[in-house]
Design an enzyme around this catalytic site. Structure first.
Site, PDB file in Angstrom:
ATOM      1  N   LYS A   1      -9.721  13.391   8.242  1.00 39.78           N
ATOM      2  CA  LYS A   1      -9.150  13.025   9.537  1.00 39.78           C
ATOM      3  C   LYS A   1      -9.037  14.252  10.437  1.00 39.78           C
ATOM      4  O   LYS A   1      -8.992  15.393   9.952  1.00 39.78           O
ATOM      5  CB  LYS A   1      -7.740  12.443   9.343  1.00 39.78           C
ATOM      6  CG  LYS A   1      -7.691  11.098   8.667  1.00 39.78           C
ATOM      7  CD  LYS A   1      -6.241  10.653   8.498  1.00 39.78           C
ATOM      8  CE  LYS A   1      -6.152   9.290   7.824  1.00 39.78           C
ATOM      9  NZ  LYS A   1      -6.598   8.196   8.693  1.00 39.78           N
TER      10      LYS A   1
ATOM     11  N   ASP B   1      -2.412  10.691   3.370  1.00 40.20           N
ATOM     12  CA  ASP B   1      -3.811  10.322   3.577  1.00 40.20           C
ATOM     13  C   ASP B   1      -4.509  11.348   4.469  1.00 40.20           C
ATOM     14  O   ASP B   1      -4.384  11.314   5.686  1.00 40.20           O
ATOM     15  CB  ASP B   1      -3.898   8.935   4.213  1.00 40.20           C
ATOM     16  CG  ASP B   1      -5.344   8.489   4.420  1.00 40.20           C
ATOM     17  OD1 ASP B   1      -6.234   9.058   3.753  1.00 40.20           O
ATOM     18  OD2 ASP B   1      -5.565   7.574   5.232  1.00 40.20           O
TER      19      ASP B   1
ATOM     20  N   LYS C   1       0.858  -1.199   0.000  1.00 40.30           N
ATOM     21  CA  LYS C   1       0.000   0.000   0.000  1.00 40.30           C
ATOM     22  C   LYS C   1       0.886   1.239   0.000  1.00 40.30           C
ATOM     23  O   LYS C   1       1.735   1.408   0.881  1.00 40.30           O
ATOM     24  CB  LYS C   1      -0.893   0.005   1.242  1.00 40.30           C
ATOM     25  CG  LYS C   1      -1.716   1.290   1.403  1.00 40.30           C
ATOM     26  CD  LYS C   1      -2.458   1.305   2.743  1.00 40.30           C
ATOM     27  CE  LYS C   1      -3.097   2.664   3.012  1.00 40.30           C
ATOM     28  NZ  LYS C   1      -3.725   2.742   4.348  1.00 40.30           N
TER      29      LYS C   1
ATOM     30  N   ASP D   1     -11.995   7.429   4.088  1.00 35.75           N
ATOM     31  CA  ASP D   1     -10.750   7.204   4.820  1.00 35.75           C
ATOM     32  C   ASP D   1     -10.382   5.727   4.872  1.00 35.75           C
ATOM     33  O   ASP D   1      -9.323   5.359   5.359  1.00 35.75           O
ATOM     34  CB  ASP D   1     -10.867   7.772   6.238  1.00 35.75           C
ATOM     35  CG  ASP D   1      -9.529   7.865   6.947  1.00 35.75           C
ATOM     36  OD1 ASP D   1      -8.498   7.927   6.242  1.00 35.75           O
ATOM     37  OD2 ASP D   1      -9.497   7.858   8.186  1.00 35.75           O
TER      38      ASP D   1
ATOM     39  N   ASP E   1       1.680   6.587   5.456  1.00 35.80           N
ATOM     40  CA  ASP E   1       0.691   5.637   4.942  1.00 35.80           C
ATOM     41  C   ASP E   1       1.185   4.910   3.696  1.00 35.80           C
ATOM     42  O   ASP E   1       0.479   4.060   3.155  1.00 35.80           O
ATOM     43  CB  ASP E   1      -0.632   6.362   4.646  1.00 35.80           C
ATOM     44  CG  ASP E   1      -1.850   5.479   4.889  1.00 35.80           C
ATOM     45  OD1 ASP E   1      -1.710   4.443   5.557  1.00 35.80           O
ATOM     46  OD2 ASP E   1      -2.942   5.824   4.415  1.00 35.80           O
TER      47      ASP E   1
ATOM     48  N   ARG F   1      -7.674  -0.189   1.301  1.00 33.81           N
ATOM     49  CA  ARG F   1      -8.248  -1.441   0.777  1.00 33.81           C
ATOM     50  C   ARG F   1      -8.754  -1.264  -0.650  1.00 33.81           C
ATOM     51  O   ARG F   1      -8.865  -2.234  -1.396  1.00 33.81           O
ATOM     52  CB  ARG F   1      -9.357  -1.921   1.705  1.00 33.81           C
ATOM     53  CG  ARG F   1     -10.572  -1.008   1.812  1.00 33.81           C
ATOM     54  CD  ARG F   1     -11.371  -1.246   3.074  1.00 33.81           C
ATOM     55  NE  ARG F   1     -10.673  -0.765   4.255  1.00 33.81           N
ATOM     56  CZ  ARG F   1     -11.116  -0.888   5.505  1.00 33.81           C
ATOM     57  NH1 ARG F   1     -12.276  -1.476   5.733  1.00 33.81           N
ATOM     58  NH2 ARG F   1     -10.425  -0.428   6.520  1.00 33.81           N
TER      59      ARG F   1
ATOM     60  N   GLU G   1      -9.390   3.955   2.432  1.00 34.05           N
ATOM     61  CA  GLU G   1      -8.958   4.005   1.028  1.00 34.05           C
ATOM     62  C   GLU G   1      -7.898   2.961   0.689  1.00 34.05           C
ATOM     63  O   GLU G   1      -7.771   2.561  -0.470  1.00 34.05           O
ATOM     64  CB  GLU G   1      -8.429   5.406   0.699  1.00 34.05           C
ATOM     65  CG  GLU G   1      -6.979   5.691   1.062  1.00 34.05           C
ATOM     66  CD  GLU G   1      -6.687   5.561   2.549  1.00 34.05           C
ATOM     67  OE1 GLU G   1      -5.580   5.133   2.900  1.00 34.05           O
ATOM     68  OE2 GLU G   1      -7.575   5.885   3.369  1.00 34.05           O
TER      69      GLU G   1
END
Length: 495
Positions: free
Chosen positions: A278, A271, A266, A348, A289, A352, A350
């Protein structure tokens, strides 16, 4: 830092600093006894004064001993246990390094290999020792005006018995490659997100492959992702000015027809949470991230340096998750590369979304196994803290292999359940699947989501949200994990 392995009597070795372990109660090991004999009991007399009790991590620096050729002797306490735990051995090595870094000598020799460590042979002790020393010398000061002074210490020699030389040399070589991969992953993680974006990671992958015939890199741009039908991947990136990239690394070190092992990382380079924004506090850490992708790149660096006889594919799903007028909204429905539709309830969640399309892409390689690595859920930190990565998957044999690799590499993972009952939390009234499963078992339902796209191969999922970086304070920064685990997994497949 250069690491050497040598067989020599400690009292005859010319070095700036000789590191020797002392047990609790002033117990002398073989190296300490040799120094004591050469100095006609001077070492014993010094210890009897009570300056060093031998407790784990205690240190005492001596400016030479009569009859000993080393300029300095660094005594390090190793406790009273006959066999040290792996954690205690790390503490002993770290304590020695902390003192060595303050000294002026350019070289040092360590006799710590004589210590007994539970479950560790000569190879494993040498590897663990070098990894601790190499990683302990890591510094990231690229953007500071006042750079850290280059340490005087540039060479460390591990003393070993003749019978252990080859094993220790192999352990040290493996450790140096792993430490190099960890440093690469840490550098990428620590870079600011205005520099480290998807296109930058693509350039780093290309640079890694330059001049290496075994490694090829292909970068799939936004146009190609659209052609492939990666609607979930593209949905994450559409709010950002930074275009997404799927970076493909193809390492062919094995036989031509051997199916590869696939590592999926990933790579969300920043993010914000998107429209599901967030909180501002601590959001700067969302540059980490992309540590899943960074760990895959770090593992490939180790792989290249070791020249392992194995075929490995790396897939880095890289995008930036930003809010804008063009960003994906909660309630949007997207179609994945697999054809399954996803209702996006929270933008959020995201990671996956980029991973599910990338897992589908992995099918074309007919892999022996696929492992995805992702800073996926805060729930994993709640469950396991910052010491252990979460592990789930669809094949018991693969899970056992990953767990074993983590134990061997001292980079542990812990299996969480992936029972069918959890899948029901992802039901959607409007699409095939929702991208979140509610507040309960968030780490597990995230893996359940990914499992729907991993049915055609053996698959394991590593949630590294708690282990990929250290939050807050002066020690804040990327850790380089799980490069040791992943490299060990590949080493095991070569046996």
């Amino acid at each position: 830092m250069q690491f050497l392995v040598k067989s020599a009597r400690p009292e005859t070795l010319k070095t700036a600093t000789l590191v020797v372990a002392i047990g609790e109660g002033r117990k002398l090991g073989a190296a300490a006894r040799a120094l004591d004999a050469a100095s006609e009991g001077t070492l014993s007399a010094l210890l009897k004064r009570g300056d060093l009790a031998g407790k784990p991590g205690q240190t005492l620096l001596l400016q030479g001993l009569a009859g000993v050729k080393a300029e300095r002797i660094l005594l390090v306490g190793c406790g009273k246990e006959r066999e040290l735990s792996e954690r205690s051995y790390r503490k002993v090595a770290a304590a020695a390094l902390a003192v060595l870094k303050t000294l002026g000598g350019s070289d040092a020799a360590l006799t710590l290999g004589e210590l007994m460590v539970k479950g560790r042979d000569a190879y494993a002790k040498a590897r663990l020792l070098v990894e601790v020393l190499a990683d302990g010398g890591y510094v990231f000061d690229r953007f500071k005006g006042d750079k850290a002074e280059a340490p005087a210490l540039t060479r460390i020699t591990l003393l070993a018995e003749d019978t252990d030389l080859l094993a220790c040399e192999r352990g040290a070589a493996h450790a140096q490659a792993i430490a190099s991969g960890m440093a690469f992953a840490r550098d990428l993680g620590n870079l600011p997100p205005n520099l480290c974006h998807p296109s930058f990671l693509a350039d780093e992958a290309k640079a890694l492959a330059k001049g290496n015939k075994a490694l090829k890199v292909e970068v799939l741009d936004e146009k190609k992702l659209k052609e492939l039908g990666m609607g979930a991947f593209l949905a994450v990136a559409q709010g950002s000015e930074q275009p997404p990239r799927l970076i493909v690394l193809d390492y062919k070190g094995g036989k031509k027809d051997d199916a590869p092992f696939v590592l999926v990382g990933k790579g969300i380079t920043f993010d914000t949470g998107g429209i599901s924004l967030k909180p501002g506090l601590g959001m700067d850490e969302m540059k980490y991230d992309m540590c899943g992708a960074a760990s895959v790149l770090g593992t490939f660096r180790a792989l290249v340096e070791l020249g392992l006889p194995i075929n490995v594919v790396g897939l880095l799903a890289c995008a930036e998750n930003m809010p804008s007028g063009g960003a994906t909204r909660p309630g949007d429905i997207v179609t994945t590369m697999s054809g399954q539709t996803v209702e996006i309830l929270n933008t959020d969640a995201e990671g996956r979304l980029v991973l599910c399309d990338t897992l589908t892409y992995a099918e074309r390689y007919k892999p022996q196994a696929v492992i995805d690595i992702a800073t996926l859920t805060g729930a994993c930190i709640v469950a396991l803290g910052s010491h252990t990565s979460g592990l789930m998957g669809n094949h018991d044999g693969l899970i056992r292999q990953v767990l074993k690799a983590g134990e061997t590499a001292a980079d542990r993972a812990w299996q969480l359940p992936l029972f069918d009952e959890y899948q029901e939390q992802l039901d959607s009234p409007f699409a095939d699947i929702a991208n979140i499963g509610g507040p309960k078992a968030g780490t597990i339902t995230a893996a359940c989501f990914l499992s729907r796209f991993a049915k055609k191969f053996h698959w394991a999922h590593l949630d590294i949200a708690g282990t990929a970086w250290v939050s807050g304070g002066k020690d804040k920064g990327a850790t380089g994990r799980p490069v040791p685990l992943l490299t060990q997994y590949l080493l095991d497949r070569c046996q």
